[in-house]
Enzyme design. Structure first.
Site, PDB file in Angstrom:
ATOM      1  N   LYS A 148     -29.629  -2.383 -16.536  1.00 15.70           N
ATOM      2  CA  LYS A 148     -29.849  -3.346 -15.445  1.00 15.70           C
ATOM      3  C   LYS A 148     -30.586  -2.623 -14.329  1.00 15.70           C
ATOM      4  O   LYS A 148     -30.326  -1.453 -14.051  1.00 15.70           O
ATOM      5  CB  LYS A 148     -28.516  -3.916 -14.933  1.00 15.70           C
ATOM      6  N   GLU A 152     -27.289 -12.200  -7.167  1.00 13.89           N
ATOM      7  CA  GLU A 152     -26.152 -11.830  -6.305  1.00 13.89           C
ATOM      8  C   GLU A 152     -26.270 -12.451  -4.916  1.00 13.89           C
ATOM      9  O   GLU A 152     -27.309 -12.345  -4.264  1.00 13.89           O
ATOM     10  CB  GLU A 152     -26.069 -10.294  -6.177  1.00 13.89           C
TER      11      GLU A 152
END
Ligand code: KIV
Length: 276
Positions: free
Chosen positions: A128, A193
């Site tokens: 990631k 996020e």
């Protein structure tokens, strides 16, 4: 008595591994994807056996395991150390490993090499990387090297000092373009996020790969939380998006208090716990 009565039972077959293709199918079918962080063998084994689809060896380990104030101090060697344990424990889940600061910010070949270490030295499956549009060339280079990439858009904890803190990200157009650029560059999934519900929805509608939200509302393909937050292992501040599903810190403190009291009262060890 037939021969089969004596046949040794064959061991249970290992569970079918979640892959990037499984996740794409889940998005298409509308099955919600579950993801949690893991940093060690026993926790990863428990989460895997609970059926969590993706385990993330997050750079959040700098904060929740190492006790730092930000994610910045954790090193690539430390990520590999934790990823190796998690990769061995997970029999079903897809395991993703964060590229820690600054492995995803310096030259692209360094990012490719760091990502290759994840596949070479651990049993994990993907990396990631924080960023969207400005990371497209890097994502493409890592994917071209045969390493699946999850992109991380919205609040980017590695940017904490540029942003001057952890802030809700509200620029729908920019964030959507980030996710589209990451998908075009080959990312198999986009983590979003800390954005308002409608931004989470807009990004998810704009891409065809699965989206995983943390503080991004319900209109995404799946959810992730930091396990230490979710099980109540941390003390201190919890962001609004965290739901605490257990009180592990309380359970540990209670067990430790009971243990200390039993020692002080002469109740531990007893006869059963002692050798003749
Ligand atoms: O490092 C981490 O734990 C993360 C969270 C957003 C899940 O990236």
């Amino acid at each position: 008595m037939s021969q089969t009565d004596h046949a040794p039972e064959s061991p249970p077959s290992p569970p079918r591994r979640v892959t990037t293709k499984t996740l794409q199918r889940m998005r298409r079918d509308g099955s919600a994807i579950s993801m949690l962080t893991a940093y060690d063998y026993p926790t990863a084994e428990a989460l895997d056996q609970a059926g969590i689809d993706i385990l993330l060896v997050g750079d959040s380990l700098a904060m929740v395991v190492q006790g730092h104030e930000t994610t910045l101090p954790v090193t690539m060697d430390q990520m590999i150390y934790h990823a190796e344990m998690v990769g061995r424990a997970a029999r079903r889940a897809l395991v993703v490993v964060d590229l820690p600061f600054p492995e995803g910010q310096l030259d692209i070949q360094r990012s490719v090499q760091a990502s290759a270490r994840v596949l070479k030295e651990t049993k994990c499956h993907a990396v990631k990387l924080e960023g969207g549009s400005e990371q497209a060339n890097r994502i493409e280079a890592i994917v071209t090297a045969g390493i699946p990439v999850m992109a991380h858009v919205g609040l980017r904890p590695q940017n904490v000092h540029v942003e001057g803190g952890y802030r809700i990200q509200r620029e729908t157009e920019k964030l959507t373009q980030d996710a589209i650029a990451a998908e075009r560059a080959g990312a198999f999934c986009v983590l979003i996020e800390c954005v308002p519900v409608e931004v989470g929805r807009a990004i998810t509608e704009a891409v065809s790969v699965p989206t995983i939200g943390i503080g991004a509302g319900p209109h995404v393909s799946g959810q992730v939380l930091v396990t230490h937050d979710m099980i109540g292992f941390n003390s201190g501040y919890f962001p609004k998006f965290v739901r605490q599903f257990a009180d592990v810190r309380g359970a540990i403190q209670q067990a430790a208090t009971d243990y200390r009291t039993a020692i002080q009262n002469g109740q531990f060890p007893d006869q059963k716990e002692s050798f003749e």
